[in-house]
Design a protein around this motif. Structure first.
Motif, PDB file in Angstrom:
ATOM      1  N   GLN A   1      50.811  55.805  28.021  1.00 27.20           N
ATOM      2  CA  GLN A   1      49.405  56.213  27.989  1.00 27.20           C
ATOM      3  C   GLN A   1      48.476  55.009  28.109  1.00 27.20           C
ATOM      4  O   GLN A   1      47.415  55.079  28.736  1.00 27.20           O
TER       5      GLN A   1
ATOM      6  N   THR B   1      48.547  60.676  38.932  1.00 26.41           N
ATOM      7  CA  THR B   1      49.068  61.198  37.670  1.00 26.41           C
ATOM      8  C   THR B   1      48.862  62.702  37.634  1.00 26.41           C
ATOM      9  O   THR B   1      48.336  63.296  38.586  1.00 26.41           O
TER      10      THR B   1
ATOM     11  N   ASN C   1      47.000  64.653  32.381  1.00 30.30           N
ATOM     12  CA  ASN C   1      46.729  63.245  32.054  1.00 30.30           C
ATOM     13  C   ASN C   1      45.384  62.797  32.617  1.00 30.30           C
ATOM     14  O   ASN C   1      44.669  62.004  31.996  1.00 30.30           O
TER      15      ASN C   1
END
Length: 308
Positions: free
Chosen positions: A250, A280, A284
């Motif tokens: 992340q 992505t 996300n």
């Protein structure tokens, strides 16, 4: 040339033409007496020939195109005829007497016949050609006078200045390339990395080998199946079909999104733009968009407080 100079030039032209007519009038009058014309007809004969020349000259100045060419031909024909008759008058001494009676214009008969035919046909030609020239002049319509180009340019420039004076000056907005939008948008494909993180990993069972066929047996003939269009993955992908791309954390995704959205205003920071920039998943991308907008919202007040 001023008006006085033009008037003087026209006056000189009229005087020269008048004197030339007087010289030619004497010869043409004697020719008319020699071909049998009476005193009155012989006096008017020069006006028939030289007068039509003047009429053709005026028609040449007025007419245009084919009519002007016709007037020039008439002028040239009668000028040549008058020249021939004046030349004959100079060659025949018998025509120079005070009173000329009917006589021959040449000693050779064919020449005499040709000269008599020429002298007697000129009055008839004057009637025909003179009437035709007058009709052409009366029916002639001059071309319209075009508007001067200078006045047109001046009026156009004035209109442009008047229309541009009332417009406020504005700074052009920066041009940004629009994003491509498809009229029918399909669902986004599920990336492989997202499936890896979302679905539990299960071992794939080993593939058992089939029975070995004996040597010499005839293999069965296989028929190629009809190809079907590729379908979008809707469930769990097998392990062998997954990409070997390493999974990003992340923090790595957030750093890449910050670098991709740096310099863009808040209105341009969208989940779709982040997803396309760093490749992505939509989930996300939405999470990264909210994080970046939250960071910007908290950073701006702090900067403002420090400045004060």
């Amino acid at each position: 040339m001023n008006r006085f100079g033009k008037g003087l030039l026209i006056t000189a032209l009229v005087v020269v033409v008048g004197m030339a007519f007087r010289v030619s009038w004497n010869a043409l009058r004697d020719i008319a007496n020699a071909i049998g014309a009476d005193h009155t007809a012989a006096t008017l004969y020069p006006f028939v020939v030289d007068g039509l020349m003047a009429l053709a000259l005026v028609a040449t100045l007025v007419l245009a195109g084919n009519d002007r060419k016709f007037a020039l031909r008439v002028l040239g024909t009668y000028t040549g005829a008058s020249l021939v008759l004046n030349y004959v008058h100079g060659l025949v001494p018998a025509l120079h007497g005070a009173t000329v009676d009917w006589g021959r214009l040449a000693e050779w008969d064919p020449a005499n016949w040709a000269l008599v035919l020429l002298a007697t046909s000129l009055p008839v030609g004057s009637i025909y050609f003179g009437s035709d020239l007058v009709a052409k002049v009366l029916h002639h319509q001059p071309a319209p006078i075009p508007t001067p180009i200078a006045n047109m340019e001046k009026s156009t420039e004035t209109a442009i200045k008047r229309s541009m004076a009332d417009l406020p000056e504005s700074t052009p907005e920066p041009i940004t390339p629009p994003l491509a939008v498809n009229p029918i948008r399909l669902a986004d494909p599920v990336p492989v990395g997202f499936l890896k993180s979302a679905l539990p990993l299960k071992p794939v069972p080993a593939i058992e080998s089939g029975p070995v066929k004996p040597i010499g047996s005839t293999p069965k003939r296989t028929v190629a199946a009809a190809s079907t269009p590729a379908r979008r993955a809707t469930g769990r992908l097998p392990e062998v079909a997954r990409s070997a791309q390493p999974k990003r954390t992340q923090a790595q995704l957030l750093d890449e999104a910050r670098a991709a959205m740096a310099g863009l205003p808040d209105a341009k920071v969208t989940a779709e733009g982040i997803r396309r920039a760093i490749r992505t998943s939509p989930a996300n991308a939405r999470m990264l968009r909210d994080t970046i907008l939250a960071e910007r919202a908290t950073t701006v007040p702090e900067l403002g407080t420090g400045a004060v």
